[in-house]
Enzyme design. Structure first.
Site, short mmCIF file in Angstrom:
data_model
loop_
_atom_site.label_atom_id
_atom_site.label_comp_id
_atom_site.label_asym_id
_atom_site.label_seq_id
_atom_site.Cartn_x
_atom_site.Cartn_y
_atom_site.Cartn_z
CG PHE A 106 -1.99 0.94 1.26
CD1 PHE A 106 -3.24 0.61 0.76
CD2 PHE A 106 -1.80 2.21 1.77
CE1 PHE A 106 -4.28 1.53 0.78
CE2 PHE A 106 -2.83 3.14 1.79
CZ PHE A 106 -4.08 2.78 1.29
NE ARG A 125 -8.74 -4.50 -2.56
CZ ARG A 125 -8.35 -3.64 -1.63
NH1 ARG A 125 -7.20 -3.84 -1.01
NH2 ARG A 125 -9.07 -2.61 -1.30
C1 LIG Z 1 -5.36 0.91 4.39
C2 LIG Z 1 -3.89 0.90 4.57
C3 LIG Z 1 -3.22 2.02 5.08
C4 LIG Z 1 -3.97 3.29 5.40
O1 LIG Z 1 -3.18 4.26 5.97
P1 LIG Z 1 -3.85 5.51 6.73
O2 LIG Z 1 -2.73 6.38 7.08
O3 LIG Z 1 -4.51 4.95 7.95
O4 LIG Z 1 -4.82 6.14 5.80
C5 LIG Z 1 -1.86 1.92 5.29
N1 LIG Z 1 -1.18 0.79 4.99
C6 LIG Z 1 -1.79 -0.30 4.47
C7 LIG Z 1 -1.02 -1.54 4.18
C8 LIG Z 1 -3.16 -0.26 4.23
O5 LIG Z 1 -3.77 -1.31 3.71
#
Ligand SMILES: *Cc1c(COP(=O)(O)O)cnc(C)c1O
Length: 409
Positions: free
Chosen positions: A125, A368
Protein backbone atom coordinates in the site's frame (compact mmCIF):
# COMPACT_ATOMS: atom_id res chain seq x y z
CA UNK A 1 -22.93 -24.18 -8.75
CA UNK A 2 -20.89 -26.99 -7.29
CA UNK A 3 -22.10 -26.36 -3.73
CA UNK A 4 -25.85 -26.42 -3.06
CA UNK A 5 -27.74 -23.66 -1.31
CA UNK A 6 -29.07 -26.22 1.15
CA UNK A 7 -25.61 -27.22 2.23
CA UNK A 8 -24.44 -23.64 2.85
CA UNK A 9 -27.59 -23.03 4.88
CA UNK A 10 -26.59 -25.99 7.00
CA UNK A 11 -23.15 -24.43 7.55
CA UNK A 12 -24.87 -21.25 8.71
CA UNK A 13 -26.91 -23.27 11.21
CA UNK A 14 -23.73 -24.64 12.74
CA UNK A 15 -21.71 -21.40 12.56
CA UNK A 16 -20.48 -20.43 16.06
CA UNK A 17 -20.16 -16.77 14.93
CA UNK A 18 -23.64 -16.51 13.39
CA UNK A 19 -24.96 -14.38 16.26
CA UNK A 20 -22.65 -11.47 15.51
CA UNK A 21 -24.48 -10.52 12.31
CA UNK A 22 -27.37 -9.08 14.32
CA UNK A 23 -24.95 -6.64 15.95
CA UNK A 24 -24.37 -4.90 12.60
CA UNK A 25 -26.58 -2.35 10.89
CA UNK A 26 -26.30 -3.56 7.30
CA UNK A 27 -28.56 -2.05 4.67
CA UNK A 28 -31.18 -4.45 3.38
CA UNK A 29 -30.28 -6.30 0.19
CA UNK A 30 -26.56 -5.47 0.17
CA UNK A 31 -23.95 -8.20 -0.09
CA UNK A 32 -20.94 -6.42 1.34
CA UNK A 33 -17.58 -7.89 0.36
CA UNK A 34 -15.59 -4.71 0.98
CA UNK A 35 -15.07 -4.89 4.74
CA UNK A 36 -11.36 -4.97 3.93
CA UNK A 37 -11.64 -1.29 2.84
CA UNK A 38 -14.29 0.03 5.22
CA UNK A 39 -15.90 -2.27 7.78
CA UNK A 40 -19.66 -2.28 8.33
CA UNK A 41 -21.31 -0.35 11.16
CA UNK A 42 -21.80 -2.07 14.52
CA UNK A 43 -25.26 -1.14 15.83
CA UNK A 44 -23.70 -0.04 19.12
CA UNK A 45 -21.65 2.65 17.34
CA UNK A 46 -24.61 4.95 16.78
CA UNK A 47 -25.64 4.93 20.43
CA UNK A 48 -22.04 5.44 21.53
CA UNK A 49 -21.60 8.48 19.28
CA UNK A 50 -24.99 9.86 20.35
CA UNK A 51 -24.01 9.44 23.99
CA UNK A 52 -20.76 11.28 23.36
CA UNK A 53 -22.61 14.13 21.64
CA UNK A 54 -24.86 14.36 24.70
CA UNK A 55 -21.83 14.31 26.94
CA UNK A 56 -20.27 17.16 24.98
CA UNK A 57 -23.55 19.12 25.19
CA UNK A 58 -24.09 18.54 28.92
CA UNK A 59 -20.62 18.21 30.36
CA UNK A 60 -18.69 20.50 28.03
CA UNK A 61 -14.99 20.57 28.91
CA UNK A 62 -15.48 18.15 31.80
CA UNK A 63 -15.84 15.40 29.19
CA UNK A 64 -12.06 15.27 28.83
CA UNK A 65 -11.84 13.98 32.40
CA UNK A 66 -14.71 11.56 31.82
CA UNK A 67 -12.95 9.22 29.46
CA UNK A 68 -12.10 11.31 26.42
CA UNK A 69 -8.53 12.08 27.37
CA UNK A 70 -7.64 8.48 28.31
CA UNK A 71 -9.20 6.97 25.23
CA UNK A 72 -5.95 6.23 23.32
CA UNK A 73 -4.65 4.02 26.14
CA UNK A 74 -8.03 2.60 27.17
CA UNK A 75 -8.85 1.53 23.63
CA UNK A 76 -5.28 0.31 23.20
CA UNK A 77 -5.81 -2.03 26.13
CA UNK A 78 -9.12 -3.20 24.66
CA UNK A 79 -7.40 -3.95 21.38
CA UNK A 80 -4.31 -5.61 22.89
CA UNK A 81 -5.77 -9.14 23.29
CA UNK A 82 -6.86 -9.19 19.63
CA UNK A 83 -3.25 -8.46 18.66
CA UNK A 84 -1.53 -10.76 21.12
CA UNK A 85 -0.15 -7.77 23.01
CA UNK A 86 -0.11 -6.87 26.70
CA UNK A 87 -1.75 -3.96 28.45
CA UNK A 88 0.29 -0.80 27.99
CA UNK A 89 1.76 -1.88 24.65
CA UNK A 90 -0.89 -0.46 22.31
CA UNK A 91 -1.96 3.13 21.72
CA UNK A 92 -4.96 3.99 19.57
CA UNK A 93 -3.90 7.19 17.89
CA UNK A 94 -3.60 9.16 14.64
CA UNK A 95 -3.50 7.15 11.40
CA UNK A 96 -1.16 4.52 10.00
CA UNK A 97 0.80 7.04 7.97
CA UNK A 98 1.66 9.19 10.99
CA UNK A 99 2.28 6.17 13.18
CA UNK A 100 4.87 4.80 10.74
CA UNK A 101 6.60 8.19 10.73
CA UNK A 102 6.69 8.23 14.53
CA UNK A 103 8.08 4.70 14.77
CA UNK A 104 10.71 5.32 12.08
CA UNK A 105 11.97 8.30 14.03
CA UNK A 106 11.78 6.42 17.32
CA UNK A 107 13.80 3.48 16.00
CA UNK A 108 16.34 5.58 14.11
CA UNK A 109 16.77 7.84 17.12
CA UNK A 110 18.27 4.90 18.99
CA UNK A 111 21.61 3.18 18.47
CA UNK A 112 21.40 1.54 15.06
CA UNK A 113 25.10 0.73 14.80
CA UNK A 114 25.53 3.46 12.18
CA UNK A 115 22.81 2.14 9.89
CA UNK A 116 20.66 4.84 8.29
CA UNK A 117 18.68 2.97 5.64
CA UNK A 118 14.92 2.53 5.68
CA UNK A 119 13.62 -0.30 3.52
CA UNK A 120 10.01 -0.44 2.45
CA UNK A 121 8.19 -2.97 0.39
CA UNK A 122 7.58 -2.54 -3.32
CA UNK A 123 3.97 -3.43 -4.15
CA UNK A 124 2.76 -2.52 -0.68
CA UNK A 125 0.00 0.00 0.00
CA UNK A 126 1.74 3.18 -1.19
CA UNK A 127 1.45 5.35 1.93
CA UNK A 128 3.98 3.13 3.73
CA UNK A 129 6.62 3.93 1.10
CA UNK A 130 5.59 7.58 0.73
CA UNK A 131 5.95 8.34 4.42
CA UNK A 132 9.24 6.43 4.62
CA UNK A 133 10.50 8.66 1.80
CA UNK A 134 9.21 11.76 3.60
CA UNK A 135 10.90 10.70 6.82
CA UNK A 136 14.17 10.10 5.01
CA UNK A 137 14.05 13.56 3.40
CA UNK A 138 13.75 15.36 6.71
CA UNK A 139 16.15 13.12 8.61
CA UNK A 140 18.84 12.61 6.00
CA UNK A 141 18.34 8.86 6.03
CA UNK A 142 18.36 6.73 2.91
CA UNK A 143 15.25 5.04 1.54
CA UNK A 144 15.26 1.88 -0.55
CA UNK A 145 12.57 -0.43 -1.86
CA UNK A 146 12.53 -4.16 -1.41
CA UNK A 147 11.56 -5.24 -4.93
CA UNK A 148 8.15 -6.93 -5.01
CA UNK A 149 8.67 -10.66 -4.55
CA UNK A 150 12.35 -10.05 -3.70
CA UNK A 151 14.16 -12.12 -1.06
CA UNK A 152 14.22 -9.99 2.10
CA UNK A 153 17.44 -11.56 3.42
CA UNK A 154 19.30 -10.28 0.34
CA UNK A 155 18.23 -6.68 0.90
CA UNK A 156 18.98 -6.11 4.58
CA UNK A 157 22.58 -4.99 4.36
CA UNK A 158 22.99 -1.60 6.04
CA UNK A 159 19.28 -1.48 6.77
CA UNK A 160 18.23 0.00 10.11
CA UNK A 161 14.51 -0.62 9.77
CA UNK A 162 12.13 -2.26 7.33
CA UNK A 163 8.39 -1.63 6.99
CA UNK A 164 6.43 -4.74 6.01
CA UNK A 165 2.75 -5.61 5.68
CA UNK A 166 1.65 -8.83 7.30
CA UNK A 167 -1.01 -9.25 4.59
CA UNK A 168 -0.52 -7.70 1.16
CA UNK A 169 -3.45 -5.45 0.28
CA UNK A 170 -3.57 -6.57 -3.34
CA UNK A 171 -2.84 -10.27 -3.37
CA UNK A 172 -3.94 -11.11 0.17
CA UNK A 173 -0.62 -12.88 0.72
CA UNK A 174 0.20 -13.49 4.39
CA UNK A 175 3.78 -13.30 5.60
CA UNK A 176 5.09 -15.55 8.36
CA UNK A 177 5.42 -12.84 11.00
CA UNK A 178 7.50 -14.78 13.55
CA UNK A 179 10.01 -16.16 11.03
CA UNK A 180 10.36 -12.82 9.21
CA UNK A 181 10.81 -10.87 12.45
CA UNK A 182 13.53 -13.31 13.50
CA UNK A 183 15.25 -12.98 10.13
CA UNK A 184 15.28 -9.17 10.31
CA UNK A 185 16.54 -9.14 13.90
CA UNK A 186 19.25 -11.67 13.00
CA UNK A 187 20.47 -9.16 10.40
CA UNK A 188 20.69 -6.46 13.06
CA UNK A 189 17.69 -4.50 11.79
CA UNK A 190 14.24 -3.69 13.17
CA UNK A 191 10.89 -4.29 11.52
CA UNK A 192 7.72 -2.21 11.75
CA UNK A 193 4.76 -4.41 10.85
CA UNK A 194 1.73 -2.93 9.14
CA UNK A 195 -1.35 -4.91 10.21
CA UNK A 196 -3.92 -2.98 8.11
CA UNK A 197 -5.18 -6.15 6.44
CA UNK A 198 -4.65 -8.57 9.29
CA UNK A 199 -6.02 -6.88 12.44
CA UNK A 200 -9.51 -8.30 12.85
CA UNK A 201 -8.98 -10.59 9.87
CA UNK A 202 -7.02 -13.37 11.59
CA UNK A 203 -5.46 -14.26 14.96
CA UNK A 204 -2.30 -12.24 15.60
CA UNK A 205 0.32 -12.97 18.25
CA UNK A 206 2.64 -9.96 18.38
CA UNK A 207 4.31 -10.95 21.66
CA UNK A 208 4.62 -14.60 20.65
CA UNK A 209 6.11 -13.62 17.28
CA UNK A 210 8.85 -11.50 18.86
CA UNK A 211 7.46 -8.31 17.31
CA UNK A 212 8.73 -5.01 18.73
CA UNK A 213 6.90 -2.47 16.56
CA UNK A 214 3.62 -2.53 14.66
CA UNK A 215 0.88 -0.24 13.32
CA UNK A 216 -2.56 -0.87 11.89
CA UNK A 217 -5.90 0.72 11.19
CA UNK A 218 -9.28 0.10 12.76
CA UNK A 219 -11.66 1.15 9.98
CA UNK A 220 -11.16 -1.99 7.88
CA UNK A 221 -11.77 -5.36 9.52
CA UNK A 222 -12.21 -3.82 12.99
CA UNK A 223 -15.31 -1.77 12.04
CA UNK A 224 -14.25 1.45 13.77
CA UNK A 225 -15.89 3.70 11.15
CA UNK A 226 -14.61 6.09 8.46
CA UNK A 227 -11.58 7.93 9.79
CA UNK A 228 -11.40 5.84 12.97
CA UNK A 229 -8.06 6.24 14.75
CA UNK A 230 -5.28 3.79 13.97
CA UNK A 231 -3.13 1.89 16.46
CA UNK A 232 0.53 1.66 17.27
CA UNK A 233 2.22 -1.15 19.21
CA UNK A 234 5.59 -1.06 20.93
CA UNK A 235 6.76 -4.07 22.93
CA UNK A 236 7.04 -3.37 26.66
CA UNK A 237 10.81 -3.92 26.57
CA UNK A 238 11.28 -1.29 23.87
CA UNK A 239 9.47 1.63 25.45
CA UNK A 240 12.49 3.36 27.02
CA UNK A 241 13.87 4.51 23.68
CA UNK A 242 13.60 8.27 23.81
CA UNK A 243 11.72 10.60 21.52
CA UNK A 244 9.39 9.98 18.69
CA UNK A 245 9.72 12.83 16.20
CA UNK A 246 6.13 14.15 16.29
CA UNK A 247 6.70 15.37 19.82
CA UNK A 248 3.40 17.02 20.64
CA UNK A 249 1.91 18.00 23.96
CA UNK A 250 -0.22 14.87 24.43
CA UNK A 251 2.92 12.73 24.31
CA UNK A 252 4.63 14.84 26.95
CA UNK A 253 5.36 13.33 30.37
CA UNK A 254 3.17 16.05 31.93
CA UNK A 255 0.90 17.51 29.23
CA UNK A 256 -0.84 19.91 31.58
CA UNK A 257 2.32 21.24 33.19
CA UNK A 258 2.78 23.32 30.00
CA UNK A 259 6.55 23.22 30.32
CA UNK A 260 8.64 24.90 27.65
CA UNK A 261 10.71 21.82 26.82
CA UNK A 262 9.55 18.45 25.64
CA UNK A 263 10.03 15.39 27.85
CA UNK A 264 8.53 12.22 26.44
CA UNK A 265 6.07 10.28 28.58
CA UNK A 266 7.68 7.12 29.94
CA UNK A 267 4.92 4.82 28.67
CA UNK A 268 3.04 4.16 25.43
CA UNK A 269 1.36 7.58 25.63
CA UNK A 270 4.58 9.14 24.31
CA UNK A 271 3.34 8.09 20.88
CA UNK A 272 0.41 10.47 21.05
CA UNK A 273 0.70 13.79 19.24
CA UNK A 274 -2.13 16.29 19.87
CA UNK A 275 -5.84 16.48 20.53
CA UNK A 276 -7.96 13.60 19.20
CA UNK A 277 -11.65 13.32 18.34
CA UNK A 278 -13.75 11.91 21.18
CA UNK A 279 -16.49 11.02 18.67
CA UNK A 280 -14.40 8.69 16.55
CA UNK A 281 -13.08 6.95 19.67
CA UNK A 282 -16.63 6.40 20.90
CA UNK A 283 -17.62 4.59 17.71
CA UNK A 284 -14.48 2.48 17.76
CA UNK A 285 -14.83 1.60 21.42
CA UNK A 286 -18.31 0.21 20.79
CA UNK A 287 -16.85 -2.04 18.14
CA UNK A 288 -13.88 -3.17 20.24
CA UNK A 289 -16.14 -4.15 23.13
CA UNK A 290 -17.90 -6.46 20.68
CA UNK A 291 -14.57 -7.74 19.33
CA UNK A 292 -13.57 -8.87 22.79
CA UNK A 293 -16.28 -11.54 22.55
CA UNK A 294 -14.92 -12.97 19.31
CA UNK A 295 -13.15 -16.35 19.22
CA UNK A 296 -10.34 -15.54 16.80
CA UNK A 297 -9.71 -19.19 15.91
CA UNK A 298 -13.36 -19.59 14.92
CA UNK A 299 -13.07 -16.33 12.96
CA UNK A 300 -10.08 -17.65 11.03
CA UNK A 301 -11.76 -20.97 10.26
CA UNK A 302 -14.86 -19.21 8.93
CA UNK A 303 -12.85 -16.69 6.93
CA UNK A 304 -10.95 -19.43 5.12
CA UNK A 305 -14.10 -21.49 4.58
CA UNK A 306 -15.90 -18.47 3.09
CA UNK A 307 -13.12 -17.52 0.72
CA UNK A 308 -12.84 -21.16 -0.40
CA UNK A 309 -16.60 -21.39 -0.89
CA UNK A 310 -16.60 -18.31 -3.15
CA UNK A 311 -13.78 -19.68 -5.29
CA UNK A 312 -15.20 -23.17 -5.46
CA UNK A 313 -18.58 -21.86 -6.63
CA UNK A 314 -16.87 -19.96 -9.46
CA UNK A 315 -13.90 -22.12 -10.47
CA UNK A 316 -15.51 -23.13 -13.79
CA UNK A 317 -16.35 -19.50 -14.60
CA UNK A 318 -12.78 -18.39 -13.93
CA UNK A 319 -11.42 -21.05 -16.29
CA UNK A 320 -13.94 -20.42 -19.05
CA UNK A 321 -13.50 -16.63 -19.00
CA UNK A 322 -9.78 -16.27 -18.46
CA UNK A 323 -10.08 -14.81 -14.95
CA UNK A 324 -6.95 -15.54 -12.94
CA UNK A 325 -7.47 -16.51 -9.31
CA UNK A 326 -4.31 -15.31 -7.54
CA UNK A 327 -5.66 -15.97 -4.02
CA UNK A 328 -2.88 -17.61 -1.99
CA UNK A 329 -3.32 -21.05 -0.42
CA UNK A 330 -5.08 -21.18 2.95
CA UNK A 331 -2.17 -20.83 5.37
CA UNK A 332 -0.64 -18.00 3.29
CA UNK A 333 -3.82 -15.98 2.88
CA UNK A 334 -5.44 -13.05 4.66
CA UNK A 335 -9.21 -12.77 4.43
CA UNK A 336 -9.73 -11.82 0.80
CA UNK A 337 -10.09 -13.37 -2.63
CA UNK A 338 -8.03 -11.73 -5.37
CA UNK A 339 -8.92 -12.17 -9.03
CA UNK A 340 -7.23 -10.68 -12.07
CA UNK A 341 -8.86 -9.77 -15.36
CA UNK A 342 -6.97 -6.86 -16.93
CA UNK A 343 -9.54 -6.46 -19.70
CA UNK A 344 -12.84 -6.59 -17.83
CA UNK A 345 -12.04 -6.53 -14.10
CA UNK A 346 -13.20 -2.97 -13.61
CA UNK A 347 -16.49 -3.51 -15.50
CA UNK A 348 -17.22 -6.78 -13.69
CA UNK A 349 -16.87 -5.05 -10.31
CA UNK A 350 -19.13 -2.21 -11.49
CA UNK A 351 -21.76 -4.65 -12.76
CA UNK A 352 -21.68 -6.44 -9.40
CA UNK A 353 -22.06 -3.13 -7.53
CA UNK A 354 -25.13 -2.39 -9.69
CA UNK A 355 -26.53 -5.65 -8.28
CA UNK A 356 -25.67 -4.54 -4.71
CA UNK A 357 -22.73 -6.91 -4.46
CA UNK A 358 -19.95 -4.65 -3.22
CA UNK A 359 -16.34 -5.61 -3.90
CA UNK A 360 -13.59 -3.30 -5.11
CA UNK A 361 -11.16 -2.83 -7.93
CA UNK A 362 -7.49 -1.92 -7.94
CA UNK A 363 -5.38 -1.24 -11.02
CA UNK A 364 -4.26 -3.13 -12.99
CA UNK A 365 -7.07 -5.63 -13.38
CA UNK A 366 -7.44 -6.66 -9.77
CA UNK A 367 -10.85 -7.54 -8.30
CA UNK A 368 -10.82 -7.81 -4.50
CA UNK A 369 -13.47 -9.45 -2.36
CA UNK A 370 -13.06 -9.26 1.40
CA UNK A 371 -14.63 -11.84 3.71
CA UNK A 372 -15.69 -10.62 7.13
CA UNK A 373 -16.90 -13.53 9.27
CA UNK A 374 -18.82 -11.41 11.80
CA UNK A 375 -21.44 -10.09 9.41
CA UNK A 376 -21.39 -12.38 6.40
CA UNK A 377 -23.16 -15.72 6.29
CA UNK A 378 -22.20 -18.60 4.06
CA UNK A 379 -25.44 -17.99 2.22
CA UNK A 380 -24.38 -14.38 1.55
CA UNK A 381 -21.16 -15.68 0.03
CA UNK A 382 -23.05 -18.23 -2.05
CA UNK A 383 -25.46 -15.54 -3.30
CA UNK A 384 -22.59 -13.21 -4.15
CA UNK A 385 -20.97 -15.99 -6.19
CA UNK A 386 -24.29 -16.57 -7.95
CA UNK A 387 -24.40 -12.88 -8.94
CA UNK A 388 -20.83 -13.06 -10.19
CA UNK A 389 -21.76 -16.05 -12.33
CA UNK A 390 -24.80 -14.26 -13.78
CA UNK A 391 -22.83 -11.08 -14.53
CA UNK A 392 -20.32 -13.12 -16.52
CA UNK A 393 -22.64 -15.60 -18.20
CA UNK A 394 -25.12 -12.94 -19.31
CA UNK A 395 -22.37 -10.64 -20.56
CA UNK A 396 -23.93 -7.88 -18.42
CA UNK A 397 -20.50 -6.41 -17.65
CA UNK A 398 -20.07 -5.54 -21.36
CA UNK A 399 -22.55 -2.68 -21.06
CA UNK A 400 -20.69 0.62 -21.74
CA UNK A 401 -22.00 2.16 -18.52
CA UNK A 402 -19.85 -0.25 -16.49
CA UNK A 403 -16.70 0.89 -18.26
CA UNK A 404 -16.86 4.56 -17.16
CA UNK A 405 -14.36 5.34 -14.39
CA UNK A 406 -15.33 7.18 -11.19
CA UNK A 407 -12.90 9.08 -8.94
CA UNK A 408 -12.89 6.48 -6.14
CA UNK A 409 -12.66 2.87 -7.29
C1 LIG B 1 -5.36 0.91 4.39
C2 LIG B 1 -3.89 0.90 4.57
C3 LIG B 1 -3.22 2.02 5.08
C4 LIG B 1 -3.97 3.29 5.40
O1 LIG B 1 -3.18 4.26 5.97
P1 LIG B 1 -3.85 5.51 6.73
O2 LIG B 1 -2.73 6.38 7.08
O3 LIG B 1 -4.51 4.95 7.95
O4 LIG B 1 -4.82 6.14 5.80
C5 LIG B 1 -1.86 1.92 5.29
N1 LIG B 1 -1.18 0.79 4.99
C6 LIG B 1 -1.79 -0.30 4.47
C7 LIG B 1 -1.02 -1.54 4.18
C8 LIG B 1 -3.16 -0.26 4.23
O5 LIG B 1 -3.77 -1.31 3.71
Amino acid sequence: MSVSLDSVREWDQKDPLANFKQHFALPEGILYLDGNSLGAQPRAAKQAVDDTLDQWRDELIKGWNQGWFDAPERLGNLLAPILGAKKGEVSVTDNITLNIFKLLGYVLGQDTGGRRTVLSEGGNFPTDGYIAQGYCRVSGSEHRFLPEGGDLAEHLEGVAVVVLSQVNYRTGKLRDMAATTQLVHDHGAEVIWDLAHSAGALPIDLNGSGVRYAVGCTYKYLNGGPGAPAFLYVHGNCQGGGWQPLSGWHGHAAPFAFEADYTPASDISRFRTGTHSALTYAALEASLVMWNEVDMQALRAKSLAMSDLFRECLADIFTAHGIEDITPIANQRGSQVSLVDTQNGYAIVQALIARNVIGDYREPGLMRFGFTPLYLSFEDVWQAAQHFREVIESGEYRSPKFHVRGAVT
